[in-house]
Every structure is written in C-alpha cells, then in structure tokens.
Scaffold this motif. Sequence first.
Motif, mmCIF file in Angstrom:
data_model
loop_
_atom_site.group_PDB
_atom_site.id
_atom_site.type_symbol
_atom_site.label_atom_id
_atom_site.label_comp_id
_atom_site.label_asym_id
_atom_site.label_seq_id
_atom_site.Cartn_x
_atom_site.Cartn_y
_atom_site.Cartn_z
ATOM 1 N N SER A 69 -6.515 -3.678 10.315
ATOM 2 C CA SER A 69 -5.065 -3.451 10.507
ATOM 3 C C SER A 69 -4.752 -2.200 10.502
ATOM 4 O O SER A 69 -3.708 -1.856 11.295
ATOM 5 C CB SER A 69 -4.450 -4.640 9.722
ATOM 6 O OG SER A 69 -4.859 -4.332 8.488
ATOM 7 N N ALA A 70 -4.921 -1.227 9.411
ATOM 8 C CA ALA A 70 -4.687 -0.169 9.388
ATOM 9 C C ALA A 70 -4.940 0.753 10.522
ATOM 10 O O ALA A 70 -4.416 2.097 10.316
ATOM 11 C CB ALA A 70 -5.049 0.259 7.983
ATOM 12 N N THR A 71 -5.544 0.400 11.377
ATOM 13 C CA THR A 71 -6.331 1.446 12.544
ATOM 14 C C THR A 71 -5.343 0.983 13.547
ATOM 15 O O THR A 71 -5.367 2.021 14.741
ATOM 16 C CB THR A 71 -7.565 1.198 12.748
ATOM 17 O OG1 THR A 71 -7.758 -0.057 13.329
ATOM 18 C CG2 THR A 71 -8.404 1.244 11.641
ATOM 19 N N VAL A 97 0.291 -8.488 7.195
ATOM 20 C CA VAL A 97 -0.467 -7.355 6.884
ATOM 21 C C VAL A 97 -0.100 -6.250 7.834
ATOM 22 O O VAL A 97 -0.279 -5.081 7.582
ATOM 23 C CB VAL A 97 -1.890 -7.720 6.994
ATOM 24 C CG1 VAL A 97 -2.147 -8.088 8.375
ATOM 25 C CG2 VAL A 97 -2.684 -6.609 6.462
ATOM 26 N N GLU A 155 2.833 -4.477 6.536
ATOM 27 C CA GLU A 155 2.486 -3.658 5.497
ATOM 28 C C GLU A 155 1.722 -2.311 6.137
ATOM 29 O O GLU A 155 1.871 -1.415 5.415
ATOM 30 C CB GLU A 155 1.737 -4.481 4.582
ATOM 31 C CG GLU A 155 1.182 -3.538 3.300
ATOM 32 C CD GLU A 155 0.350 -4.214 2.513
ATOM 33 O OE1 GLU A 155 -0.725 -3.559 1.913
ATOM 34 O OE2 GLU A 155 0.353 -5.613 2.403
ATOM 35 N N CYS A 156 1.095 -2.355 7.062
ATOM 36 C CA CYS A 156 0.335 -1.257 7.513
ATOM 37 C C CYS A 156 1.155 -0.403 8.431
ATOM 38 O O CYS A 156 0.826 0.484 8.901
ATOM 39 C CB CYS A 156 -0.803 -1.812 8.158
ATOM 40 S SG CYS A 156 -2.217 -2.479 7.081
ATOM 41 N N ARG A 181 -4.520 6.581 14.537
ATOM 42 C CA ARG A 181 -4.960 5.358 14.756
ATOM 43 C C ARG A 181 -5.201 5.110 16.444
ATOM 44 O O ARG A 181 -5.016 5.947 17.211
ATOM 45 C CB ARG A 181 -3.683 4.385 14.507
ATOM 46 C CG ARG A 181 -3.123 4.786 13.092
ATOM 47 C CD ARG A 181 -1.985 3.712 12.618
ATOM 48 N NE ARG A 181 -1.754 3.631 11.372
ATOM 49 C CZ ARG A 181 -1.198 2.484 10.569
ATOM 50 N NH1 ARG A 181 -0.827 1.610 11.521
ATOM 51 N NH2 ARG A 181 -0.987 2.773 9.596
ATOM 52 N N SER A 189 0.978 -1.208 -0.010
ATOM 53 C CA SER A 189 0.062 0.027 0.066
ATOM 54 C C SER A 189 0.829 1.304 -0.103
ATOM 55 O O SER A 189 1.838 1.326 0.576
ATOM 56 C CB SER A 189 -0.926 0.185 1.291
ATOM 57 O OG SER A 189 -1.763 -1.234 1.098
ATOM 58 N N LEU A 233 5.740 3.950 7.981
ATOM 59 C CA LEU A 233 4.675 4.403 6.938
ATOM 60 C C LEU A 233 5.141 5.333 5.998
ATOM 61 O O LEU A 233 4.666 5.369 4.979
ATOM 62 C CB LEU A 233 3.502 5.122 7.849
ATOM 63 C CG LEU A 233 2.658 4.368 8.949
ATOM 64 C CD1 LEU A 233 1.682 5.054 9.521
ATOM 65 C CD2 LEU A 233 2.001 3.293 7.850
ATOM 66 N N LEU A 265 -2.930 4.296 3.625
ATOM 67 C CA LEU A 265 -2.806 3.828 4.956
ATOM 68 C C LEU A 265 -3.070 5.083 5.886
ATOM 69 O O LEU A 265 -2.961 6.121 5.582
ATOM 70 C CB LEU A 265 -1.136 3.547 5.198
ATOM 71 C CG LEU A 265 -0.677 2.271 4.358
ATOM 72 C CD1 LEU A 265 0.594 2.202 4.863
ATOM 73 C CD2 LEU A 265 -1.543 0.913 4.658
ATOM 74 N N ASN A 279 -7.888 -7.601 4.962
ATOM 75 C CA ASN A 279 -6.818 -6.678 5.332
ATOM 76 C C ASN A 279 -7.295 -6.413 6.593
ATOM 77 O O ASN A 279 -6.787 -5.432 7.039
ATOM 78 C CB ASN A 279 -7.078 -5.613 4.292
ATOM 79 C CG ASN A 279 -6.216 -5.818 3.112
ATOM 80 O OD1 ASN A 279 -5.230 -6.560 2.912
ATOM 81 N ND2 ASN A 279 -6.577 -4.781 2.060
#
Length: 315
Positions: free
Chosen positions: A52-54, A73, A76-77, A21, A10, A98, A15, A37
């Motif tokens: 996961s992105a949070t 994952v 990646e996040c 977050r 990503s 990030l 993200l 995801n």
Amino acid sequence: MSTVSRRGASSPHELGRIGDRVSFIYLERCTVHREDNAITATDAEGTTHIPSATIGTLLLGPGTRVTHQAMSVLGECGAAVVWTGEHGVRFYAGGRALSRSSGLAEAQATAWANRRTRLDVARAMYRMRFPGEDTAGRTRQDLLTMEGRRVKDCYRREAARTGVPWRRREYRPDDFLAADAPNQGVTAAGQCMYGIAHAVVAALGCSPALGFVHSGHERSFVYDVADLYKTEIGIPAAFDAAAEGEEDMASRTRRAVRDRVRQTKLLDRCVRDIKDLLRYDGTRDTGDGQDRVTLQTDDDTHVTGGRNYGDEPIW
C-alpha cells in the motif's frame, strides 16, 4: 485482523515519498481488501498483493468493491483513491497528506488570497507549461488565449507525428465511445493525469480546491497541476495509443501514460514544481518526522500546543 484498528499512524519517515511511488494502479471487477499492510485485489483469477505504501493513486474502475480496512490502510499511507466510471470518464477522489506540516497549505492559501499573487502564480504556471512564452504583464485573457493556441498546436503536432487523423476536441461525458479514438485517448489520459495530480496535491497537504487558473470546483488546484503536463505527457500518450488502433483505447492510453510518467520521473517533478510555484522553502517542516501542533499569538508567533496558558502570557 482483529488488531488492525489498534495500530498507530505511521510517521512520515516510515512512509514512501510520493516521488518514489508507482504513479497509479488501475483495478476493475475485483474486491479490494487488506492483508497486514498490503492491499489485496481478488478476482476470478486469484489474489494479487500490492504494497500500500508504494501506491500514488489507486484507480477503482467498474465492478470493484473495497472494504473498510483497505480504505483505512490506504488513508494511512496517503494514497489517493479514485473511483472511475466506465472507461474512466467519471472521477471521485480522496486522500490524506503524507506531510504532517501545514506549511505548504498555508503558503498556497497566502498566495491564493491576494489577487496579485494569485495572478503571479498563474503566470508562472503558463511559463512552466509553455517554455519561451513571455507571461510578464499578461492578463488572464491573454493567458487563456495563449493556452488555446498552444494546445491546438499540440494536437496538430501529435497528429502529424503519429499519422492519426484529428478534427477537433470532442468530450462527451455521457458517451465515451461516441468520440473517435484520439478523443477517447485524450479523455482517458486526462483522467489519469488528474489522479496523479490529486495524489501529489493530497500527499503534500495542499488544498485541492484553491486553484490559480481554475476556480469554483473542489479540485481546481488539481486541474491546475495536471495541466502543467498535458502537452508533454497526456496528449502525446493519447495519440500514441490511437496510432496502435481503435480498440480498448482507455486501457492502452493508461499504459502509455504510465510509461511516460515513469520515463519523465513525473512524481518527483510534480512535487518540486508545486513547491517552486508556491515559493515554499520548507522552513516550517521539522524534518524529524514528528507532529508539531502550535498555537498562534496576535503577532503571529507560534508557541507550543498542548499546554494550558490560562495563568501565563503567550507572547
């Protein structure tokens, strides 16, 4: 699940910003896996889905198992993953930036590599921690003396505020329960703050090892950043939890820390504070979410990477 490994990474624009977050999520006695995801946490009561992105930091307590796809994952996040021992005393972490820019890491390394600027950043950290203190011209011994006095004052102040008896700071890494309730709380709060700080440091692409106050450890800068908020968030949260009783101090302290982190918008503050301390203005960031890999010339000019310069000069 057969196509998971084929997904591209990503971009930063896809993200969640670290400042937006959830500061940390604590899990224990469950299996952490991946579904699309999201990560899933499965225990005897069922399965919980967590976007996961949070996540800023995922704290994995005793009895947890995590799959390769879940770690994929999370990496990646840009989430930091922290394995904690019983009651959160032991600590291990990892993460992925990030930011795709090396700008902050280079600013940190530049400030760290010079003794004068390294001390300047340390003084700025103490000014941030203890407003009203004049740190100009202070030696490192002066700064440490200042810290010791102000932290002791904080313990006494919080004990008076909450009515919790306080004798002295005691930390026993091999026996968490041997300490009294407020000491257990301070230890548990410290671990939470380290996890949060590590998440922000990793997300910004800084080096956890290059500290300005702490030194000689792979997380020296993480300790530096976490200490910025010790007397404002960590210690008060520990005493609040201790004032409620002596049972289950670790989990109640984590909840108290999480509440204060949310109320003070700590993640946003932490990002701003690190950039201010390193005097980083973001000029190296592209702002378009695209990777930029350049080559350096002898006069520190940066030219486009991915090209063959065998037959042409690069200056």
